[in-house]
Design an enzyme around this catalytic site. Structure first.
Site, PDB file in Angstrom:
ATOM      1  N   LYS A  34      12.181  30.130  29.114  1.00  0.00           N
ATOM      2  CA  LYS A  34      11.571  28.820  28.853  1.00  0.00           C
ATOM      3  C   LYS A  34      12.518  27.697  29.259  1.00  0.00           C
ATOM      4  CE  LYS A  34       8.535  30.628  25.307  1.00  0.00           C
ATOM      5  NZ  LYS A  34       8.307  30.985  23.905  1.00  0.00           N
ATOM      6  N   GLN A  46      10.554  29.287  18.278  1.00  0.00           N
ATOM      7  CA  GLN A  46      10.290  30.655  18.727  1.00  0.00           C
ATOM      8  C   GLN A  46       9.969  31.558  17.534  1.00  0.00           C
ATOM      9  OE1 GLN A  46      10.208  31.633  22.070  1.00  0.00           O
ATOM     10  NE2 GLN A  46       9.424  33.560  21.274  1.00  0.00           N
ATOM     11  N   ASP A  75       2.945  24.221  21.222  1.00  0.00           N
ATOM     12  CA  ASP A  75       2.404  25.570  21.006  1.00  0.00           C
ATOM     13  C   ASP A  75       0.956  25.505  20.534  1.00  0.00           C
ATOM     14  OD1 ASP A  75       3.673  27.900  21.655  1.00  0.00           O
ATOM     15  OD2 ASP A  75       4.974  27.941  19.888  1.00  0.00           O
TER      16      ASP A  75
END
Ligand code: NDP
Length: 286
Positions: A54, A98, A121
């Site tokens: 990422k 995460q 997200d």
């Protein structure tokens, strides 16, 4: 006849190339560089790899990457304090924590604390609600990537088509169902309590398998010519990856995503898309 392979790796590469141009244009026009903060708690090896990818791909797209790697001794309140700082930081347009968080941490409380406008997200209840009510939202990355791949095969108007989604998680099953309804498909959400799963799947013009059970979907569960999206990722003892859909499905389906190389690469590409979108929305709000 063998199904068309839906090449998610190539599609994601194209998306990232296009995005890089859009990022450069945005910086040129606004003087602002989009920034993504990624927070990783602990040493989970798979998470370390995901976060590394990422960070690298964010930088390659011309955006700022802010990495926060914290030990697994980090407390809930310390993590919440970091989220508060990132929420208040104007150089941060997207925040990604995460998952999974170490045992004992309350993930929902952390995800709910992220400013919905920075929730790249798409897991915050405000964004979940916006997606289901049809409003513009930051949409979870993997489902968003699936919808792009489906639109590439069938177009973005799925009127008259039946989509069956196997799996009803908040991360994949529910949001992909919402997106498919937005695209006018007739959506059936199936799960572990669904009866006659094989028959349900055989009704699908579009079959999305997001379960996490190796090769669960058998060849004779698939309607001839169907578009099959295999989201589940399963690692065998020998380290090789396999999906939720049997390999010989290609003999029946019209188009199939491979595992690996199908849905997986789309997830980070869509994270970058969401980060630019969050920066654009922030700029528009002034
Ligand atoms: P979850 O475990 O949260 O959800 C799995 C879903 O599958 C549940 O809704 C469950 O039903 C359903 N299910 C389980 N067993 C059966 C069964 N026998 N028949 C029908 N349905 C069943 O997983 P996620 O949604 O988070 O992820 C699904 C898969 O996708 C995983 O393999 C994951 O690794 C992968 N994934 C891949 C991504 C990527 O490519 N980048 C990103 C995210 C996930 P019930 O609700 O009834 O328990």
């Amino acid at each position: 006849m063998s199904a068309k392979t839906i090449d998610g790796k190539a599609f994601a590469q194209g998306l990232r190339t296009q995005l890089k141009g859009e990022v450069a244009k945005f910086i040129d026009q606004s003087g602002v560089t989009p920034g993504l903060a990624v927070v990783l708690i602990g040493q989970d090896p798979a998470s370390q790899v995901y976060v590394g990818s990422k960070v690298r791909q964010t930088q390659e797209a011309g955006m700022n990457s802010f990495e926060h790697r914290l030990p697994d001794t980090t407390s809930q309140s310390e993590l919440e304090a970091l989220i508060d700082r990132l929420n208040a930081d104007d150089s941060v347009h997207g925040i990604l924590v995460q998952l999974p968080l170490p045992a004992g941490m309350n993930s929902d409380a952390i995800l709910d604390r992220i400013d919905p406008a920075k929730d790249v997200d798409g897991f915050h209840p405000v964004n979940v609600g916006a997606l289901w009510t049809g409003a513009d939202a930051l949409v979870p990355c993997t489902p968003l990537g699936c919808s792009y791949l489906i639109a590439d095969v069938l177009g973005s108007d799925l009127s008259g088509l039946t989509a069956v989604v196997l799996g009803r998680s908040n991360i994949v099953g529910k949001p992909i169902s919402a997106l498919l309804q937005k695209m006018n498909a007739t959506v059936v959400m199936a799960h572990s309590r669904t009866a006659n799963l094989a028959d349900v799947c055989r009704s699908a013009d579009i079959l999305v398998a997001a379960v996490g059970r190796p090769f669960m979907v058998e060849k004779d569960w698939i309607k001839p010519g169907a578009t099959v999206i295999a989201v589940g990722i399963n690692r065998w003892d020998d380290g090789k990856l396999g999906g939720d859909v049997a390999r010989d499905a290609v003999e029946v389906a019209g188009a199939v995503t491979p595992v690996p190389g199908g849905v997986g690469p789309m997830t980070i590409a869509c994270l970058l898309t969401n980060t630019l979108k969050a920066a654009q929305m922030s700029q528009a709000r002034g």
